[in-house]
Design a protein around this motif. Structure first.
Motif, PDB file in Angstrom:
ATOM      1  N   MET A 191      13.655  -5.311 -15.926  1.00  0.00           N
ATOM      2  CA  MET A 191      13.499  -6.202 -14.723  1.00  0.00           C
ATOM      3  C   MET A 191      11.892  -6.015 -14.375  1.00  0.00           C
ATOM      4  N   THR A 192      11.461  -7.252 -14.168  1.00  0.00           N
ATOM      5  CA  THR A 192       9.976  -7.298 -14.069  1.00  0.00           C
ATOM      6  C   THR A 192       9.571  -7.459 -12.617  1.00  0.00           C
ATOM      7  N   SER A 193       8.064  -6.539 -12.356  1.00  0.00           N
ATOM      8  CA  SER A 193       7.748  -6.618 -10.827  1.00  0.00           C
ATOM      9  C   SER A 193       7.128  -7.670 -10.647  1.00  0.00           C
ATOM     10  N   PRO A 194       7.398  -8.251  -9.357  1.00  0.00           N
ATOM     11  CA  PRO A 194       6.721  -9.438  -8.920  1.00  0.00           C
ATOM     12  C   PRO A 194       5.331  -9.456  -8.915  1.00  0.00           C
ATOM     13  N   LEU A 195       4.589  -8.093  -8.915  1.00  0.00           N
ATOM     14  CA  LEU A 195       3.531  -7.822  -9.151  1.00  0.00           C
ATOM     15  C   LEU A 195       2.804  -8.451 -10.613  1.00  0.00           C
ATOM     16  N   ALA A 196       3.747  -8.092 -11.488  1.00  0.00           N
ATOM     17  CA  ALA A 196       3.435  -8.579 -12.890  1.00  0.00           C
ATOM     18  C   ALA A 196       3.262  -9.910 -13.235  1.00  0.00           C
ATOM     19  N   ASP A 197       3.722 -10.873 -12.429  1.00  0.00           N
ATOM     20  CA  ASP A 197       3.600 -12.234 -12.709  1.00  0.00           C
ATOM     21  C   ASP A 197       2.287 -12.751 -12.152  1.00  0.00           C
ATOM     22  N   ALA A 198       1.643 -12.284 -11.309  1.00  0.00           N
ATOM     23  CA  ALA A 198       0.290 -12.487 -10.944  1.00  0.00           C
ATOM     24  C   ALA A 198      -0.901 -12.508 -11.573  1.00  0.00           C
ATOM     25  N   ASP A 199      -1.810 -13.363 -11.652  1.00  0.00           N
ATOM     26  CA  ASP A 199      -2.864 -13.062 -12.401  1.00  0.00           C
ATOM     27  C   ASP A 199      -3.762 -12.070 -12.023  1.00  0.00           C
ATOM     28  N   GLU A 200      -4.127 -12.048 -10.602  1.00  0.00           N
ATOM     29  CA  GLU A 200      -4.839 -10.902 -10.036  1.00  0.00           C
ATOM     30  C   GLU A 200      -4.186 -10.551  -8.653  1.00  0.00           C
ATOM     31  N   VAL A 201      -4.143  -9.145  -8.448  1.00  0.00           N
ATOM     32  CA  VAL A 201      -3.642  -8.646  -7.426  1.00  0.00           C
ATOM     33  C   VAL A 201      -4.649  -7.804  -6.682  1.00  0.00           C
ATOM     34  N   ARG A 202      -4.818  -7.852  -5.251  1.00  0.00           N
ATOM     35  CA  ARG A 202      -5.728  -6.849  -4.504  1.00  0.00           C
ATOM     36  C   ARG A 202      -4.924  -5.546  -4.391  1.00  0.00           C
ATOM     37  N   TYR A 203      -5.849  -4.568  -4.727  1.00  0.00           N
ATOM     38  CA  TYR A 203      -5.440  -3.295  -4.630  1.00  0.00           C
ATOM     39  C   TYR A 203      -6.304  -2.646  -3.803  1.00  0.00           C
ATOM     40  N   ILE A 204      -6.002  -1.491  -2.852  1.00  0.00           N
ATOM     41  CA  ILE A 204      -6.852  -0.765  -2.159  1.00  0.00           C
ATOM     42  C   ILE A 204      -7.106   0.485  -2.747  1.00  0.00           C
ATOM     43  N   VAL A 205      -8.223   1.160  -2.972  1.00  0.00           N
ATOM     44  CA  VAL A 205      -8.728   2.434  -3.479  1.00  0.00           C
ATOM     45  C   VAL A 205      -8.918   3.469  -2.431  1.00  0.00           C
ATOM     46  N   PHE A 206      -8.130   4.275  -2.504  1.00  0.00           N
ATOM     47  CA  PHE A 206      -8.214   5.479  -1.534  1.00  0.00           C
ATOM     48  C   PHE A 206      -8.195   6.831  -2.061  1.00  0.00           C
ATOM     49  N   ARG A 207      -8.843   7.868  -1.543  1.00  0.00           N
ATOM     50  CA  ARG A 207      -9.027   9.219  -2.116  1.00  0.00           C
ATOM     51  C   ARG A 207      -8.037  10.191  -1.188  1.00  0.00           C
ATOM     52  N   VAL A 208      -7.635  11.029  -1.987  1.00  0.00           N
ATOM     53  CA  VAL A 208      -6.910  12.347  -1.725  1.00  0.00           C
ATOM     54  C   VAL A 208      -7.635  13.327  -1.990  1.00  0.00           C
ATOM     55  N   GLY A 209      -8.390  14.175  -1.113  1.00  0.00           N
ATOM     56  CA  GLY A 209      -9.429  15.052  -1.690  1.00  0.00           C
ATOM     57  C   GLY A 209     -10.503  14.160  -2.442  1.00  0.00           C
ATOM     58  N   GLU A 210     -10.826  14.767  -3.605  1.00  0.00           N
ATOM     59  CA  GLU A 210     -11.846  14.127  -4.507  1.00  0.00           C
ATOM     60  C   GLU A 210     -11.237  13.097  -5.517  1.00  0.00           C
ATOM     61  N   ASP A 211      -9.804  12.979  -5.450  1.00  0.00           N
ATOM     62  CA  ASP A 211      -9.306  12.104  -6.520  1.00  0.00           C
ATOM     63  C   ASP A 211      -8.986  10.617  -5.963  1.00  0.00           C
ATOM     64  N   ALA A 212      -9.124   9.665  -6.664  1.00  0.00           N
ATOM     65  CA  ALA A 212      -9.163   8.234  -6.396  1.00  0.00           C
ATOM     66  C   ALA A 212      -7.783   7.894  -6.817  1.00  0.00           C
ATOM     67  N   PHE A 213      -7.206   7.114  -6.076  1.00  0.00           N
ATOM     68  CA  PHE A 213      -5.682   6.214  -6.392  1.00  0.00           C
ATOM     69  C   PHE A 213      -5.985   4.914  -5.850  1.00  0.00           C
ATOM     70  N   ALA A 214      -5.179   3.896  -6.601  1.00  0.00           N
ATOM     71  CA  ALA A 214      -5.016   2.483  -6.144  1.00  0.00           C
ATOM     72  C   ALA A 214      -3.651   2.274  -5.724  1.00  0.00           C
ATOM     73  N   ALA A 215      -3.482   1.217  -4.677  1.00  0.00           N
ATOM     74  CA  ALA A 215      -2.258   1.019  -4.132  1.00  0.00           C
ATOM     75  C   ALA A 215      -2.166  -0.529  -4.022  1.00  0.00           C
ATOM     76  N   PRO A 216      -1.156  -1.416  -4.042  1.00  0.00           N
ATOM     77  CA  PRO A 216      -1.286  -2.742  -3.803  1.00  0.00           C
ATOM     78  C   PRO A 216      -1.579  -2.899  -2.506  1.00  0.00           C
ATOM     79  N   LEU A 217      -2.658  -3.563  -2.090  1.00  0.00           N
ATOM     80  CA  LEU A 217      -3.199  -3.944  -0.841  1.00  0.00           C
ATOM     81  C   LEU A 217      -1.902  -4.613   0.076  1.00  0.00           C
ATOM     82  N   LEU A 218      -1.141  -5.412  -0.479  1.00  0.00           N
ATOM     83  CA  LEU A 218      -0.248  -6.216   0.262  1.00  0.00           C
ATOM     84  C   LEU A 218       0.728  -5.168   0.921  1.00  0.00           C
ATOM     85  N   SER A 219       1.015  -3.835   0.287  1.00  0.00           N
ATOM     86  CA  SER A 219       1.876  -2.891   0.947  1.00  0.00           C
ATOM     87  C   SER A 219       1.450  -2.230   1.999  1.00  0.00           C
TER      88      SER A 219
END
Length: 157
Positions: A1-29
């Motif tokens: 099953m394909t994620s709805p995010l995989a169909d989009a050309d560009e998706v906005r993500y938020i970059v956040f830190r947990v301690g010194e490590d950076a992560f990204a998550a879909p901004l719409l979530s």
């Protein structure tokens, strides 16, 4: 099953830190970003579940993403923030992170499924990694984390 995010050309993500490590998550979530709120401890939950907080009259669970990812607690951070997510049922969850860095646009096809060996990301929440300039960012699904954190609350209801 394909994620709805995989169909989009560009998706906005938020970059956040947990301690010194950076992560990204879909901004719409993410519904909103707020300063940490006082919370009420709830016994018998996982150590990463900090308790319940009141956000403008709506009760929500609060988790510490540092502890959830097997890292140091984000409660130690002076600039910590809560990423507020909403489930399909309307339940809110606050995810405590060290700080929000920026938002970026990515093609979801550039997310590759590689292991993030230095941290213990929960498998269903881990979407893969993306190479951004000289950095490698693990990409996580806050929606999935919300579902995982909401399940014990629903069982106790």
């Amino acid at each position: 099953m394909t994620s709805p995010l995989a169909d989009a050309d560009e998706v906005r993500y938020i970059v956040f830190r947990v301690g010194e490590d950076a992560f990204a998550a879909p901004l719409l979530s993410i519904k909103e970003i707020v300063d940490p709120l006082p919370y009420c401890y709830v016994p018998n939950f996982h150590d990463y579940f900090l308790g319940l907080a009141n956000l403008r009259g709506q009760i929500m669970g609060v988790i510490d993403l540092g502890l959830r990812f097997g890292m140091a607690s984000c409660q130690q951070e002076e600039r910590g923030v809560l990423l507020i997510c909403e489930s399909e049922s309307g339940a809110l969850l606050g995810a405590l992170v060290s700080r929000v860095e920026c938002s970026i646009s990515l093609n979801p096809k550039n997310i590759v499924n590689e292991s993030a060996s230095s941290i213990q990301l929960p498998s269903p929440s881990y979407l893969g990694v993306v190479r951004l300039n000289e950095r490698i960012l693990p990409v996580v699904s806050l929606d999935q984390l919300l579902h995982e954190a909401e399940a014990p609350l629903m069982q106790g209801a």
